[in-house]
Design an enzyme around this catalytic site. Structure first.
Site, PDB file in Angstrom:
ATOM      1  CG  ASP A   1      -0.063  11.242  30.581  1.00 52.96           C
ATOM      2  OD1 ASP A   1      -0.946  11.595  29.792  1.00 52.96           O
ATOM      3  OD2 ASP A   1       1.045  11.822  30.657  1.00 52.96           O
TER       4      ASP A   1
ATOM      5  CE  LYS B   1      -1.696  14.483  33.022  1.00 49.29           C
ATOM      6  NZ  LYS B   1      -0.379  14.828  32.497  1.00 49.29           N
TER       7      LYS B   1
ATOM      8  CB  VAL C   1      -1.380  17.369  38.475  1.00 52.77           C
ATOM      9  CG1 VAL C   1      -2.503  18.125  37.784  1.00 52.77           C
ATOM     10  CG2 VAL C   1      -1.442  15.878  38.125  1.00 52.77           C
TER      11      VAL C   1
ATOM     12  N   GLY D   1       5.502   7.199  42.490  1.00 51.49           N
ATOM     13  CA  GLY D   1       4.304   8.041  42.398  1.00 51.49           C
ATOM     14  C   GLY D   1       3.147   7.637  43.280  1.00 51.49           C
TER      15      GLY D   1
END
Ligand code: IMP
Ligand code: MG
Length: 191
Positions: free
Chosen positions: A118, A147, A169, A60
């Site tokens: 998250d 987030k 997203v 990521g």
């Protein structure tokens, strides 16, 4: 139509096909890069004169890492860790390490990079692993996206690019089942 026009048209249709599941652009490329200029400055001044190792969580943070690293103007080392937790748009709640070795970070400051915070499970697990298994001086965290949600794990990032709502997203390194990482912007994914 000349060859250049044809090439432009086919590139455009490829991008459109790729974007059919993108509901809207949340953060444009130029906005991301401007924020990285600021983060790079801040990290440069915070770690001046210190031995720094950046540990990036792949896949990521791939693009975030590349763009941020070039904005940090002090000597540093880089290590990449490959982990996964997500399947589709839900966290599996379990962190899988794809490799076991940890770079030598003894007596060094570590800055962990991830694409998004998250549930907090990923950052917390990796931070604790580093603190337990190495003699790092300290371990701080930097995420592109924060987030705003209730976290399963009690962790907040030391450096944050942008706060976002509870939406899934993709783009700029973030994926949906490994797709969309190469979008230059952050977009909201719709199924
Ligand atoms: P956490 O462990 O729940 O904090 O999630 C962190 C990891 O889940 C990140 O490194 C991402 O790979 C993935 N993730 C969480 N939210 C999103 C999202 O909105 N889009 C894509 N990946 C996400
Ligand atoms: Mg992911």
């Amino acid at each position: 139509m000349g060859p250049e026009g044809r090439e432009f048209k086919s590139r455009r249709s490829e991008i459109l096909t790729m974007n059919q599941n993108i509901e809207k652009i949340l953060i444009h490329e130029q906005t991301i890069l401007a924020r990285l200029d600021q983060l790079g400055e801040q990290i440069t001044s915070d770690y001046k004169g210190k031995e720094l190792t950046i540990v990036a969580i792949l896949n990521g943070s791939l693009i975030f890492m590349a763009d941020l690293l070039r904005r940090i103007r002090i000597p540093l080392k880089v290590d990449c860790w490959s982990v996964s937790s997500y399947h589709g748009i839900k966290s599996s709640g379990k962190i899988n390490f794809r490799q076991q070795t940890i770079a030598d970070v003894d007596n060094r400051h570590v800055l962990l990079l991830d694409d998004i915070l998250d549930s907090g499970l990923t950052l917390k697990t990796i931070k604790e692993k580093l603190l337990q298994e190495t003699k790092a001086i300290d371990v701080k965290t930097c995420v592109l996206l924060n987030k705003i949600v209730e976290r399963a794990a009690n962790v907040e990032a030391d450096y944050k690019g942008f706060d976002i709502g509870n939406e899934f997203v993709v783009g700029y390194g973030l994926d949906y089942n490994e797709h969309y990482r190469n979008l230059p912007y952050i977009g909201v994914y719709k199924e």
